[in-house]
Enzyme design. Sequence first.
Site, mmCIF file in Angstrom:
data_model
loop_
_atom_site.group_PDB
_atom_site.id
_atom_site.type_symbol
_atom_site.label_atom_id
_atom_site.label_comp_id
_atom_site.label_asym_id
_atom_site.label_seq_id
_atom_site.Cartn_x
_atom_site.Cartn_y
_atom_site.Cartn_z
ATOM 1 N N PRO A 186 41.592 59.475 39.331
ATOM 2 C CA PRO A 186 41.343 59.570 40.768
ATOM 3 C C PRO A 186 39.900 59.164 41.079
ATOM 4 O O PRO A 186 38.987 59.446 40.306
ATOM 5 C CB PRO A 186 41.545 61.049 41.081
ATOM 6 C CG PRO A 186 42.238 61.620 39.885
ATOM 7 C CD PRO A 186 41.834 60.793 38.726
ATOM 8 N N TYR A 187 39.728 58.487 42.199
ATOM 9 C CA TYR A 187 38.404 58.016 42.615
ATOM 10 C C TYR A 187 38.205 58.345 44.075
ATOM 11 O O TYR A 187 38.997 57.966 44.927
ATOM 12 C CB TYR A 187 38.309 56.508 42.391
ATOM 13 C CG TYR A 187 36.950 55.916 42.720
ATOM 14 C CD1 TYR A 187 35.932 55.906 41.776
ATOM 15 C CD2 TYR A 187 36.696 55.361 43.971
ATOM 16 C CE1 TYR A 187 34.694 55.361 42.065
ATOM 17 C CE2 TYR A 187 35.455 54.816 44.273
ATOM 18 C CZ TYR A 187 34.459 54.810 43.313
ATOM 19 O OH TYR A 187 33.232 54.274 43.600
ATOM 20 N N GLY A 233 32.781 58.125 44.419
ATOM 21 C CA GLY A 233 32.057 57.439 43.351
ATOM 22 C C GLY A 233 30.635 57.931 43.154
ATOM 23 O O GLY A 233 29.825 57.246 42.562
ATOM 24 N N SER A 291 25.001 64.483 48.859
ATOM 25 C CA SER A 291 25.707 63.208 48.748
ATOM 26 C C SER A 291 26.676 62.985 49.900
ATOM 27 O O SER A 291 27.484 62.070 49.860
ATOM 28 C CB SER A 291 26.488 63.189 47.443
ATOM 29 O OG SER A 291 27.472 64.212 47.484
ATOM 30 N N SER A 341 30.191 61.123 49.561
ATOM 31 C CA SER A 341 31.142 61.869 48.738
ATOM 32 C C SER A 341 32.332 62.330 49.577
ATOM 33 O O SER A 341 32.243 62.460 50.790
ATOM 34 C CB SER A 341 30.449 63.063 48.084
ATOM 35 O OG SER A 341 29.854 63.898 49.054
ATOM 36 N N SER A 394 28.631 72.138 46.204
ATOM 37 C CA SER A 394 27.848 73.120 46.941
ATOM 38 C C SER A 394 27.107 72.393 48.046
ATOM 39 O O SER A 394 26.595 71.298 47.845
ATOM 40 C CB SER A 394 26.846 73.785 45.988
ATOM 41 O OG SER A 394 25.926 74.562 46.721
ATOM 42 N N VAL A 414 44.036 65.820 44.379
ATOM 43 C CA VAL A 414 44.052 66.644 45.581
ATOM 44 C C VAL A 414 44.344 65.709 46.752
ATOM 45 O O VAL A 414 43.673 64.686 46.921
ATOM 46 C CB VAL A 414 42.689 67.334 45.789
ATOM 47 C CG1 VAL A 414 42.693 68.160 47.056
ATOM 48 C CG2 VAL A 414 42.343 68.188 44.583
ATOM 49 N N TYR A 463 16.855 72.632 40.805
ATOM 50 C CA TYR A 463 17.126 71.201 40.724
ATOM 51 C C TYR A 463 15.909 70.519 40.119
ATOM 52 O O TYR A 463 14.790 70.742 40.578
ATOM 53 C CB TYR A 463 17.350 70.696 42.149
ATOM 54 C CG TYR A 463 18.222 69.481 42.238
ATOM 55 C CD1 TYR A 463 19.590 69.611 42.471
ATOM 56 C CD2 TYR A 463 17.692 68.209 42.109
ATOM 57 C CE1 TYR A 463 20.400 68.488 42.557
ATOM 58 C CE2 TYR A 463 18.502 67.091 42.194
ATOM 59 C CZ TYR A 463 19.854 67.236 42.422
ATOM 60 O OH TYR A 463 20.667 66.136 42.508
#
Lengths: 603, 667
Positions: A179-180, A183, A249, A253, A264, A319, A523
């Site tokens: 699944p993509y 990326g 992102s 995303s 998150s 999903v 981070y």
Amino acid sequence: MFVCYGVLVMLHPNIGLLLNGFNEHLLPTRQEIMKWNGWGYSDSKFLFNKKGQAEFTGKRYRLSGMILPSLQDWFENTFGASVKQHKSPATPSLNAGALPPANLNEAFLQDLTATGIPFSHEADDRVFRAHGHCLHEIFALREGRGFQRVPDMVTWPNCHNDVVKIVELACKHNVCVIPYGGGTSVTGALECPPEEMRCIVSLDTSQMNRILWIDEKNLVARIEAGIIGQDLERLLNEGGYCTGHEPDSMEFSSLGGWVATRASGMKKNVYGNIEDLVVHIKVVTPRGVMEKSCQGPRMSTGPDVHHFILGSEGTLGVVTEVTMKIRPIPEYRKYGSVVFPNFEAGVACLREVAKQRCAPASIRLMDNEQFQFGHALKPQVSSIFTSFVEGLKKFYITKFKGFDPHQLCVATLLFEGDRERVLQHEKQVYDIAAKFGGLAAGEDNGQRGYILTFVIAYLRDLGLDYYVVAESFETSVPWDRVLDLCRNVKERIIRECKERGVQFQPLTSCRVTQTYDAGACVYFYFAFNYRGLADPVHTYEQVEHAARDEILANGGSLSHHHGVGKLRKEWMKESISDVGLGMLRSVKEYVDPDNIFGNRNLL
Amino acid sequence: MASTTLYSQRDPMLKKRDDFEDILEERRNSSDLKYAVRCYAPVLYKGLTPCKANMLKSMVLQSDHLRYVINQVSQESGEAPDIIHEEASVILEEMAHRLKISTVRFFAFTLTKAFKTLFQHICVNEEGIHRLQQAIQEHPVVLLPSHRSYMDFLLMSYILYTYDLALPVIAAGMDFMGMKFIGEMLRMSGAFFIRRSFGGDKLYWAVFSEYVKTMLRNGFAPIEFFLEGTRSRTCKSLTPKIGLLNIVMEPFFKGEVFDVHLVPISISYERILEESLYARELLGVPKPKESTSGLLKARRILSENYGSIHVYFGQPVSIRSLAQDKVNRCKYNLVPRHIPRKPTKETQSFVTDTAYRIVRLQEDSMVLKPWVLMASILLQNLEGLELSLLTEQTLWLRGLAQSCGAFLDWPDHTPSAKVVSSSLALHRGLVCVSGGRVSLVLGEPQGLVTPEEALFNRAVSVLSCASYRNQILHVFIRPAILAVAIHNAASSKKDEVFNCFSFLCKMFSDEFILCPGDTVQDFEEACYLLVKSGSVQTLQQNIVVTDRGQSTLSFLNGLLESFLQGYQVVCQYFCEEACDSLTEKQYIPAVRSFAVKLILAGNLRCYEVLSSDMQKNALAALLRLGAVSKVKVADQVTLKVNKLAVNSLEDTLGGRLPTQKAVLARL
């Protein structure tokens, strides 16, 4: 992690970007507006212009079109790089010859054609979906090397039923499905296992990008999983709602990717992380479709089966649809920032804020290195007055208050809610900050901090043009270990770089990006000038590996939200125990005995 | 990174060592007062400012760790936490140092005076000092000197002061505190005091460990302690105690510091101030309680010449590098770090292993004087030998020692006869030359002495002399055990020799620095050295002594002879004399009088068995091997003897019984 690129290209409303309010295209070939070998939109990038000044091109971001006068100095001083002398440009286009030929399963192809679901085995389409954004992936693309194994074909289902058909056919003909989404994976999750001999089909969810319905009574919405974060937010905003889920992102995303990686969002303090936001998941697996029979807000029906899917990283199925909580758009939003004399004071303040459970929608603490970096990204000041005020502020903080410019650090804040409550809340947080020596440093600084979040990813490409490799990684850790972990990991990186022959002092920087009752998310950014190294990517990977070992030894987790992918698989056993791993394996064995979802992430 | 491979160089001849500088030389040519009041501004750990003693104390008392233990103790004892807290505060008061620069300067002045009278040279390797200076800035540093004399820690601080380095805080035994004035002086020069035993006292342990860790974590000062726990009366390194080492490693294991550097320091004395005191002490004359007046009496020693001192600061050893792949720090993730926990097996064996490594590093850089070689030869010729023969044998031994990696300080460009005669002169209290014959001074012959007294006097000489021979034992110990093993083994088969070797290592692991678990490595090292010196050959799984190796092997056998005999005498005592109700306390006097009887009867010529050190080590070995066990009866501990087992150990030691197949045998 999945992500889909701007089928509807719009900019993030919070950051006041220029909006192009139309669909740039609805074709499945979204790579046309995206870089094929770097982060984000093709038209947006950092470069040093002929005058040697840094600028950010394009029109999409607030920083776009601006000159950044201090960036060059910072860049050269920090990395020992030279903008004039040492360039390492990317190869201009993909060498199609380097691409392995498509290994197609004719029978599958025939059956798929019969369904009418679009597919392609063009080189560009395949390569575009063969990678995420790990350093080694981008580095390979820039060198025109490509990858050992890429998907043999790409298919674009349009809805849940299309996915069901594809998965059925995949099982029937024993082809591998990856699944993509968007990326944006940074864990090697999208890489095709080189040892996979079957035909690999990249299942691109980008066409499943509709909001199916909005239920205002329960404040939930049914959304197709291929939708991209910024599109979802924009569409909901039109009706006065938002999800409040804003991972860094989110421009690229996808919802499905969030679910698959346990994403998150920046504002999780108000809205929660993805696992808190999801009410219902529909997932297509080789065993069939799994979904719950109702949308009750909480259930005691044994272990939550959603949690097999959340974080499954594409190993169990696709999903397709998600019911997610929505909220009315907050009436008022205010940025803020606080300067602390040092990182220790900053962490102590964040801990106290977490203890009193009064964290703003977002609160992030940047260390001194990042503070200085943020300064380097300040655009040219247009008026004398602004620069005068800046000068005064600097004088006040460093001279009058005695903060050491090489120690101080900044927390950025974002408050949301109704106006009165926001102002009240703001006061409460600033009062706590004052107890730890923090000084309010204005809305502008705060806002700029959040803008940087979105452009910082573009900076790696600039570094790569000048022999600088960079990457970020993250962890979560109990409060009492935050400082020790940050210090030890930074020191370990510096030490490892030295030992591995890195000729220049590396940049290591960290920020505390999320607060929880029992700990924080940290981070790290890490970059170095690789001139003189034979295999910079390998060196980089060794250092990152050591850094991860150090994180684990200091009580940090394997990942807070990036996931495991292939990059961190080796630590899974140690992280969740043999039995834990066995549990996950047995689920995989039941759901997908033939390893149709064969990306080999996680386990 | 500091020394990831501690023993990378297989050939000890190739060990590279730094040169020495004499720090007394400058003192002899310039004002002592100026030196004592000069500007002292040492570099500190990452630019830290030193912490006031009071602030340190409150940090300790307010630490989570201590608060946790106070509550725990309060719950167990039913006392109010306040009272326990008060107790903790008293303990800390009794323990803590109060470093004062004025006291340091006072010592700088007086010690210079004393050192100039007592010693010819105090030599320090300056490269080691530079390495230390570097290390102090980067990481918390733990100084680990060898311990042969009271002088050690004054000397250490003196040297650090001389080189403008941060003064250490030093863990000292509580017995010093008995010396009222001196105790406080030492405290003000950086000593902190710990009770000798506080086994079950949770609160004491908590205060103590938190105090040390707080200083370490914050890098306030280098921490100094003696791995050997106490002064070695025999000049042989003592098996390390790991309690304090455990404490200083914990902040690293728990991620509170990035790394901790351990600096092995070898302090070698040409003559030890306490030389004859030690011998008497070992023979059962109780150790004089440390008192100021006692120290003043010791002024007598000021008129004597104690030769030179060499202090070698070794390469800092990074705990992080050592622990890599050996300690899984994640184990510390699941319990809050302030809650005290017993170290895991893995950690414990790592700490033990490290302790042994450090002691071996100390040994490796001990500077040996020619006299040490001579003492070794004299002890094998108690009846005395010709001066020329002694010179010849000393030269021969020098070659052997060097090929085994000894750090020998043999004067350049000096005729060997001169070297030998000046050594004899320096140690004229121990040895006499008459009619070209050299022998040990075996007590004053004049006057009426009982046979026991005569024996006692001889024993003092022998033990004093042995304390010099002991200094070279670490160089020869592995080859010497191998030599005995070759001698005792039923055949020359390698695995049989190894069995025998392994047995001896187990037997002597309290006597010599033989790291448990390193037996295979030790065996290989021993073989390597003996093969290299041409003493043995390995032919198809056989170890064969060569013709020219005979003398080497016989010397090496002789080196261990007294230990083998001593242990056999102890065994013999247990088999023949020990009664069922023998208590631990009675053991030493009992075994001593047993040995005295044997010697007087002419059945034993070994005086070293009279040394309480050897007696204790032998008992420890028998306990460890299960031949003797402790039984608690009422409030006394008695020793229960398994005569069969003791007997078989005795026979195996004497080579009269083949070694049982050792469990360790895997060659």
